[in-house]
Design a protein around this motif. Structure first.
Motif, PDB file in Angstrom:
ATOM      1  N   TRP A 378       0.711  -1.290   0.065  1.00  0.00           N
ATOM      2  CA  TRP A 378      -0.043  -0.172   0.141  1.00  0.00           C
ATOM      3  C   TRP A 378       0.871   1.335   0.044  1.00  0.00           C
ATOM      4  N   ASP A 379       0.181   2.327  -0.046  1.00  0.00           N
ATOM      5  CA  ASP A 379       1.015   3.792  -0.203  1.00  0.00           C
ATOM      6  C   ASP A 379       1.147   4.410   1.039  1.00  0.00           C
ATOM      7  N   GLU A 380       1.953   5.642   0.887  1.00  0.00           N
ATOM      8  CA  GLU A 380       1.944   6.450   2.130  1.00  0.00           C
ATOM      9  C   GLU A 380       0.679   7.332   2.815  1.00  0.00           C
ATOM     10  N   SER A 381      -0.238   7.166   1.936  1.00  0.00           N
ATOM     11  CA  SER A 381      -1.529   7.452   2.352  1.00  0.00           C
ATOM     12  C   SER A 381      -2.105   6.953   3.768  1.00  0.00           C
ATOM     13  N   VAL A 382      -1.591   5.643   3.949  1.00  0.00           N
ATOM     14  CA  VAL A 382      -2.360   5.353   5.158  1.00  0.00           C
ATOM     15  C   VAL A 382      -1.913   5.944   6.565  1.00  0.00           C
ATOM     16  N   SER A 383      -0.773   6.960   6.463  1.00  0.00           N
ATOM     17  CA  SER A 383      -0.422   7.630   7.901  1.00  0.00           C
ATOM     18  C   SER A 383      -1.563   8.663   7.804  1.00  0.00           C
ATOM     19  N   GLU A 389     -12.258   2.544   7.314  1.00  0.00           N
ATOM     20  CA  GLU A 389     -12.847   2.830   5.910  1.00  0.00           C
ATOM     21  C   GLU A 389     -11.837   3.547   5.027  1.00  0.00           C
ATOM     22  N   GLU A 390     -10.760   4.422   5.846  1.00  0.00           N
ATOM     23  CA  GLU A 390      -9.925   5.092   5.086  1.00  0.00           C
ATOM     24  C   GLU A 390      -8.618   4.476   4.604  1.00  0.00           C
ATOM     25  N   ASN A 394      -5.513  -3.075   0.233  1.00  0.00           N
ATOM     26  CA  ASN A 394      -4.534  -3.857   0.729  1.00  0.00           C
ATOM     27  C   ASN A 394      -4.126  -4.161   2.248  1.00  0.00           C
ATOM     28  N   ALA A 395      -4.131  -2.866   2.832  1.00  0.00           N
ATOM     29  CA  ALA A 395      -3.702  -2.954   4.355  1.00  0.00           C
ATOM     30  C   ALA A 395      -4.882  -3.685   4.780  1.00  0.00           C
ATOM     31  N   LYS A 396      -5.953  -3.387   4.478  1.00  0.00           N
ATOM     32  CA  LYS A 396      -7.256  -3.965   5.081  1.00  0.00           C
ATOM     33  C   LYS A 396      -7.330  -5.679   5.126  1.00  0.00           C
ATOM     34  N   LYS A 397      -6.678  -6.188   3.835  1.00  0.00           N
ATOM     35  CA  LYS A 397      -6.739  -7.686   3.372  1.00  0.00           C
ATOM     36  C   LYS A 397      -5.428  -8.172   4.543  1.00  0.00           C
ATOM     37  N   ASP A 420      -2.529  10.853  17.768  1.00  0.00           N
ATOM     38  CA  ASP A 420      -3.826  11.314  17.038  1.00  0.00           C
ATOM     39  C   ASP A 420      -3.605  10.027  15.725  1.00  0.00           C
ATOM     40  N   GLN A 421      -2.563   9.400  15.690  1.00  0.00           N
ATOM     41  CA  GLN A 421      -2.278   8.694  14.403  1.00  0.00           C
ATOM     42  C   GLN A 421      -2.772   7.120  14.835  1.00  0.00           C
ATOM     43  N   THR A 422      -4.194   6.942  15.605  1.00  0.00           N
ATOM     44  CA  THR A 422      -4.135   5.935  16.133  1.00  0.00           C
ATOM     45  C   THR A 422      -5.820   5.788  15.890  1.00  0.00           C
ATOM     46  N   MET A 423      -6.301   4.522  15.489  1.00  0.00           N
ATOM     47  CA  MET A 423      -7.881   4.335  15.227  1.00  0.00           C
ATOM     48  C   MET A 423      -8.168   3.133  16.054  1.00  0.00           C
ATOM     49  N   GLU A 424      -9.408   3.002  16.595  1.00  0.00           N
ATOM     50  CA  GLU A 424     -10.012   2.068  17.253  1.00  0.00           C
ATOM     51  C   GLU A 424     -11.036   1.564  16.344  1.00  0.00           C
ATOM     52  N   ILE A 425     -10.905   0.402  15.819  1.00  0.00           N
ATOM     53  CA  ILE A 425     -11.963  -0.456  14.879  1.00  0.00           C
ATOM     54  C   ILE A 425     -12.783  -1.337  15.496  1.00  0.00           C
ATOM     55  N   ALA A 426     -12.394  -1.614  16.784  1.00  0.00           N
ATOM     56  CA  ALA A 426     -13.424  -2.738  17.413  1.00  0.00           C
ATOM     57  C   ALA A 426     -13.026  -2.561  18.878  1.00  0.00           C
TER      58      ALA A 426
END
Ligand code: GDP
Ligand code: IMO
Ligand code: MG
Length: 428
Positions: A378-383, A389-390, A394-397, A420-426
């Protein structure tokens, strides 16, 4: 009632400090239960960077109670250096914010000396310790000649114990290991000063944490090191001297296992290790070098370059089993951004069979050949992603595969060093 564990799922340096700091926001008490200042955590808040070793990573929050449990080994010199360092950075520390168990064992100067001399004596079989005296201190605890915080609080008791120890250690240091004898008076005077500075922080942490849990306070147990550095389940003897797994919490704090509700394994999106010992998915090529540079994989404590390799799901499955993980927090998926292909190990070929656990014998482990699956990168946009959803597809896979293989969900994804570069997904 909620008490949960945050622990390293690999060989340490997974980002436990960052995740503890993040999760401390929703907790009231943060407790360290094992290890000592062999740990090194970098935590970034806004534009400031903090290096923590012994003090729980909840300390950067104004209003949280941080506790050092009996399972931790405390070097008072390192403790006060860390307190001074944090205060210089504007972090206030007092006995409302930090408490220390009276049952914790003290790292003494002879433990540091012994750590260094024993490593030298091991020659090519050295462990690659951090040199902080951790192993020798835990050795004394089990040998029953250790000095505890409560002993330091009683001048005469401390004097007796120190005299006995110095005498025996000096014999061993000079006659067996060829080192120089240590001076009783110097150490005694030095530690009496630490005693007075430590006194306000000292209490029975087991009683306090139990009461906090009973009062429905949310308690976070912060592990140091990681699964495969565990004294029982790690790659022995290339391990640290404590139980880094969830089992360490009960003994290292003094609360029953039934009080713990969740255990979150912190897993780096690839694998690293500092010091010696086996590492099946280690990369010796330019990809390994690329990951080390991009991920700044150099030790906080010793500055050593960390060895880097692909993500190993055999390790994560082992952590799930041994520590009863309820979820994973996956860190540093941003570091892998830019790679065309990424590999994950999904088992070992061992004597003609496929296995998905770590053999006890290092000789057997040496025969294990990793089986890889290849993923598109995947690319740098992941940061910049702040929700599931964002994230790039490929990172999701990649994350899905971790969940599938281990049978454990991913609850948190970290895409950078900052809070702030942290996401709770469950749920945890
Ligand atoms: P710990 O010992 O488990 O707390 O980990 P260390 O602090 O030794 O090493 C983890 C390093 O990665 C630190 O420098 C963190 O600031 C950094 N870090 C943590 N999470 C992330 C992440 O998601 N992305 C990036 N790029 N860095 C991270
Ligand atoms: P954090 O908490 C990575 C490793 C050392 C050595 C072995 C034994 O930052 O993840 P010791 O000094 O404990 O007797 O060394 O364990 N080690 C770590 N590796 N992260 C750590 O802590 C570590 N603490 C110890 O490199 O291989
Ligand atoms: Mg570290």
């Amino acid at each position: 009632m909620s008490a949960f564990i945050v622990l390293g799922a690999q060989w340490g340096d997974e980002g436990k400090g960052k995740m503890t700091d993040y999760l401390a926001e929703s907790a009231e008490v943060i407790v360290r239960y094992q290890g000592g200042n062999n740990a090194g955590h970098t935590v970034e808040v806004d534009d400031k960077q903090y290096k923590l070793r012994l003090i729980p990573s909840g300390i950067l929050h104004e209003d949280k109670l941080n506790a050092i449990g009996n399972g931790v080994v405390i070097d008072p010199k390192a403790l006060f250096e860390e307190i001074d360092y944090l205060e210089d950075l504007g972090v206030k520390i007092n006995s409302n914010k930090l408490i220390i168990s009276d049952r914790a064992h003290l790292i003494m100067p002879y433990h540091r000396t012994l750590d260094a001399l024993k490593e030298k004596a091991r020659g090519k079989n050295d462990i690659g310790t951090t040199g902080r005296g951790i192993g020798p201190c835990y050795t004394d605890k089990v040998e029953r000649c250790g000095i505890r915080v409560c002993d330091l609080m009683h001048k005469e008791v401390f004097k007796d114990k120190l005299e006995q120890n110095i005498q025996m250690k000096n014999e061993y240091i000079t006659k067996v290991l060829g080192g120089e004898a240590l001076n009783f008076e110097e150490i005694y005077e030095e530690y009496l000063k630490y005693a007075e500075r430590m006194r306000p922080f000292v209490q029975d942490v087991s009683v306090r944490v139990y009461d906090e849990i009973k009062a429905n306070k949310k308690v976070l147990f912060e592990g140091a090191q990681g699964m495969l550095l565990d004294i029982d389940y790690g790659t022995y003897p290339y391990v640290t001297s404590s139980n880094t797994t969830a089992g360490g919490v009960s003994n290292g704090v003094g609360i029953g296992p039934n009080m713990i509700t969740n255990a979150v394994g912190i897993a780096k999106a690839y694998t690293t290790r500092v010091g010696k010992g086996p590492f099946p998915t280690e990369l010796f090529d330019e990809t390994g070098e690329w990951i080390r540079e991009k991920g700044h994989e150099y030790g906080v404590n010793t500055g050593r370059a960390r060895r880097c390799g692909w993500l190993d799901l055999v390790i994560l499955k082992t952590t799930t089993r041994v520590s009863g993980l309820t979820s994973f927090a996956v860190t540093k998926i941003d570091t892998l951004a830019g790679l065309d292909k990424i590999k994950i190990c999904v088992g070992y070929n061992f004597n003609g069979k496929v296995i998905d656990y770590f053999p006890a014998s290092l000789e057997d482990l040496a025969k294990c050949e990793p089986i890889y699956e290849e993923f598109d990168g995947w690319d740098e946009s992941v940061s910049n992603a702040r929700s599931y959803e964002e994230l790039p597809e490929n990172a999701k896979k990649y994350l899905k595969r971790i969940e599938e293989f281990t049978g454990t969900k991913v609850s948190i994804v970290s895409v950078g060093p900052r809070r702030d570069q942290t996401m709770e997904i469950a749920e945890l």
